[in-house]
Scaffold this motif. Sequence first.
Motif, PDB file in Angstrom:
ATOM      1  N   ILE A 187      -0.600   4.441   1.219  1.00  0.00           N
ATOM      2  CA  ILE A 187       0.689   4.580   1.911  1.00  0.00           C
ATOM      3  C   ILE A 187       1.537   5.652   1.238  1.00  0.00           C
ATOM      4  N   GLY A 188       1.596   5.607  -0.104  1.00  0.00           N
ATOM      5  CA  GLY A 188       2.408   6.569  -0.837  1.00  0.00           C
ATOM      6  C   GLY A 188       1.930   7.994  -0.644  1.00  0.00           C
ATOM      7  N   SER A 189       0.634   8.194  -0.632  1.00  0.00           N
ATOM      8  CA  SER A 189       0.083   9.527  -0.433  1.00  0.00           C
ATOM      9  C   SER A 189       0.420  10.060   0.958  1.00  0.00           C
ATOM     10  N   THR A 190       0.333   9.195   1.964  1.00  0.00           N
ATOM     11  CA  THR A 190       0.684   9.603   3.330  1.00  0.00           C
ATOM     12  C   THR A 190       2.176   9.887   3.440  1.00  0.00           C
ATOM     13  N   LEU A 191       2.983   9.052   2.800  1.00  0.00           N
ATOM     14  CA  LEU A 191       4.429   9.238   2.776  1.00  0.00           C
ATOM     15  C   LEU A 191       4.788  10.614   2.214  1.00  0.00           C
ATOM     16  N   GLN A 192       4.136  10.979   1.113  1.00  0.00           N
ATOM     17  CA  GLN A 192       4.417  12.255   0.466  1.00  0.00           C
ATOM     18  C   GLN A 192       3.963  13.416   1.353  1.00  0.00           C
ATOM     19  N   GLN A 193       2.784  13.273   1.968  1.00  0.00           N
ATOM     20  CA  GLN A 193       2.285  14.319   2.856  1.00  0.00           C
ATOM     21  C   GLN A 193       3.215  14.495   4.059  1.00  0.00           C
ATOM     22  N   ALA A 194       3.694  13.393   4.614  1.00  0.00           N
ATOM     23  CA  ALA A 194       4.613  13.466   5.754  1.00  0.00           C
ATOM     24  C   ALA A 194       5.911  14.166   5.357  1.00  0.00           C
ATOM     25  N   ALA A 195       6.394  13.888   4.143  1.00  0.00           N
ATOM     26  CA  ALA A 195       7.641  14.497   3.681  1.00  0.00           C
ATOM     27  C   ALA A 195       7.540  16.013   3.594  1.00  0.00           C
ATOM     28  N   THR A 196       6.344  16.526   3.302  1.00  0.00           N
ATOM     29  CA  THR A 196       6.186  17.986   3.177  1.00  0.00           C
ATOM     30  C   THR A 196       6.396  18.703   4.507  1.00  0.00           C
ATOM     31  N   ILE A 197       6.284  17.991   5.617  1.00  0.00           N
ATOM     32  CA  ILE A 197       6.514  18.607   6.930  1.00  0.00           C
ATOM     33  C   ILE A 197       7.746  18.002   7.608  1.00  0.00           C
ATOM     34  N   GLY A 198       8.630  17.388   6.792  1.00  0.00           N
ATOM     35  CA  GLY A 198       9.904  16.898   7.308  1.00  0.00           C
ATOM     36  C   GLY A 198       9.833  15.603   8.071  1.00  0.00           C
ATOM     37  N   LEU A 199       8.759  14.813   7.854  1.00  0.00           N
ATOM     38  CA  LEU A 199       8.585  13.557   8.573  1.00  0.00           C
ATOM     39  C   LEU A 199       8.515  12.381   7.605  1.00  0.00           C
ATOM     40  N   GLY A 200       8.480  11.179   8.149  1.00  0.00           N
ATOM     41  CA  GLY A 200       8.362   9.970   7.337  1.00  0.00           C
ATOM     42  C   GLY A 200       7.315   9.043   7.917  1.00  0.00           C
ATOM     43  N   ILE A 201       6.990   8.004   7.170  1.00  0.00           N
ATOM     44  CA  ILE A 201       6.080   6.971   7.688  1.00  0.00           C
ATOM     45  C   ILE A 201       6.583   5.599   7.253  1.00  0.00           C
ATOM     46  N   GLU A 202       6.186   4.584   7.993  1.00  0.00           N
ATOM     47  CA  GLU A 202       6.429   3.199   7.581  1.00  0.00           C
ATOM     48  C   GLU A 202       5.171   2.384   7.841  1.00  0.00           C
ATOM     49  N   PRO A 203       4.842   1.456   6.944  1.00  0.00           N
ATOM     50  CA  PRO A 203       3.670   0.608   7.180  1.00  0.00           C
ATOM     51  C   PRO A 203       3.933  -0.402   8.297  1.00  0.00           C
ATOM     52  N   ILE A 204       2.989  -0.528   9.193  1.00  0.00           N
ATOM     53  CA  ILE A 204       3.002  -1.619  10.177  1.00  0.00           C
ATOM     54  C   ILE A 204       2.284  -2.819   9.573  1.00  0.00           C
ATOM     55  N   PHE A 205       1.105  -2.573   8.990  1.00  0.00           N
ATOM     56  CA  PHE A 205       0.443  -3.597   8.181  1.00  0.00           C
ATOM     57  C   PHE A 205      -0.508  -2.926   7.208  1.00  0.00           C
ATOM     58  N   SER A 206      -0.868  -3.668   6.162  1.00  0.00           N
ATOM     59  CA  SER A 206      -1.803  -3.200   5.133  1.00  0.00           C
ATOM     60  C   SER A 206      -2.785  -4.333   4.887  1.00  0.00           C
ATOM     61  N   TYR A 207      -4.078  -4.026   4.966  1.00  0.00           N
ATOM     62  CA  TYR A 207      -5.084  -5.088   4.939  1.00  0.00           C
ATOM     63  C   TYR A 207      -6.219  -4.754   3.979  1.00  0.00           C
ATOM     64  N   PHE A 208      -6.627  -5.759   3.212  1.00  0.00           N
ATOM     65  CA  PHE A 208      -7.776  -5.616   2.319  1.00  0.00           C
ATOM     66  C   PHE A 208      -8.728  -6.786   2.506  1.00  0.00           C
ATOM     67  N   SER A 209     -10.019  -6.456   2.576  1.00  0.00           N
ATOM     68  CA  SER A 209     -11.041  -7.499   2.628  1.00  0.00           C
ATOM     69  C   SER A 209     -12.341  -6.932   2.084  1.00  0.00           C
ATOM     70  N   GLY A 210     -12.885  -7.591   1.063  1.00  0.00           N
ATOM     71  CA  GLY A 210     -14.162  -7.146   0.505  1.00  0.00           C
ATOM     72  C   GLY A 210     -14.050  -5.775  -0.119  1.00  0.00           C
ATOM     73  N   GLN A 211     -14.666  -4.790   0.516  1.00  0.00           N
ATOM     74  CA  GLN A 211     -14.627  -3.415   0.010  1.00  0.00           C
ATOM     75  C   GLN A 211     -13.828  -2.489   0.927  1.00  0.00           C
ATOM     76  N   THR A 212     -13.156  -3.046   1.921  1.00  0.00           N
ATOM     77  CA  THR A 212     -12.488  -2.229   2.925  1.00  0.00           C
ATOM     78  C   THR A 212     -10.972  -2.396   2.868  1.00  0.00           C
ATOM     79  N   TYR A 213     -10.298  -1.253   2.858  1.00  0.00           N
ATOM     80  CA  TYR A 213      -8.832  -1.216   2.915  1.00  0.00           C
ATOM     81  C   TYR A 213      -8.438  -0.519   4.212  1.00  0.00           C
ATOM     82  N   ARG A 214      -7.533  -1.138   4.975  1.00  0.00           N
ATOM     83  CA  ARG A 214      -7.054  -0.500   6.202  1.00  0.00           C
ATOM     84  C   ARG A 214      -5.533  -0.559   6.233  1.00  0.00           C
TER      85      ARG A 214
END
Length: 372
Positions: A187-214
Amino acid sequence: MNHESLICEEKAYFIVGNTFYRSQSKITRDLGVLAAKAYKNEQGKLKVLDVMTGCGVRSLRYYLESDADYILANDSNPENKAVIEHNLSQILQEKKGKVTYQNANNIFFECYSNKDYYDFVDVDAFGSPNPYLSTALWATKIGGLIYLTCTDGRTATGHLPENCLQVYGSYGRSHPAAQEQVLRLIIGSTLQQAATIGLGIEPIFSYFSGQTYRVMLRLLPKINLSLDNYGFLGYCHHCGEYVTISYKQLGKMRCYHQQENKKYNYTISGAMWLGDLHNKAYLKTMKSLVIDLKWTEVSDLLSTMINESEFPPYFYTLGEIGRRGKLDIPKRSQLIKALHNQGFSATNTHINSQAIKTNATLKQCIEIAKGL
């Protein structure tokens, strides 16, 4: 191929052939379908870019279950053409989408160049999604959703901190809540990337199970990166306590132990997202859609995610509480109830079935656990 048996996943019937399909990841597709459907109900339209479609099951489900108006399904391997176009034949016949076979970044830039923006962009990458973060933003409509996948937990959980720096631009250290750290680094990496082009992001949800992060993110029209939501997580290996650290506090915070009258350095990870993991209101909307579907497992997961939304950016494992308190591992439900009785907030976390999220300190958790 015609003799291959069909697989059924909810409303979708499809074949796999030599493409990739993981049945265990169905719940992540369920969450994506619900988020997309909630968006369609709210906005009245849904245009989907499934940039790493695999066998096409996600595209098919977005079309059949989320009521998508248009699907662009892409896969980098043209050898999968027969399987993909067989599975997406209904979409193609009804002229509600198309299939392409290009590198994902080529698709993103093509969308941007043609001003062909999408409401929902699914980036189901293998490994880290970071090579596609900045480019995926270019293909996403303002207010639209981006669904990211990470299968490389080792890099961001502290096992490979130098690799983490290369991938995320952040340093990830090892500690008991490191799985949550991976989500926050994405999330933080995307937030920073969005800021470089004058945009923002907010998480809708964050999910972890086993070896997968979404992680499901919404693209915002203005920069929202701040010293409050983007910073560092400190962990004291001596006592097990956590602390959030802002950029301005770097080098100024140490963990004080009164009994020893001594200060210990925190092991610091970051920078990362320090805000809420989920958008509680959006999750409630998604949960309302589950009622008619009778998806019990998904409904229970959404309830847990709703409850854990607004807690500090870490959790305490029951094993850590027992080890540091030199006591038997407490039952999670009993400890949560005891914390509530003492005026603290506490809840389960979906990330670890043997952990809790709370606004109490680890020391307070141990003292309360001793009274059980």
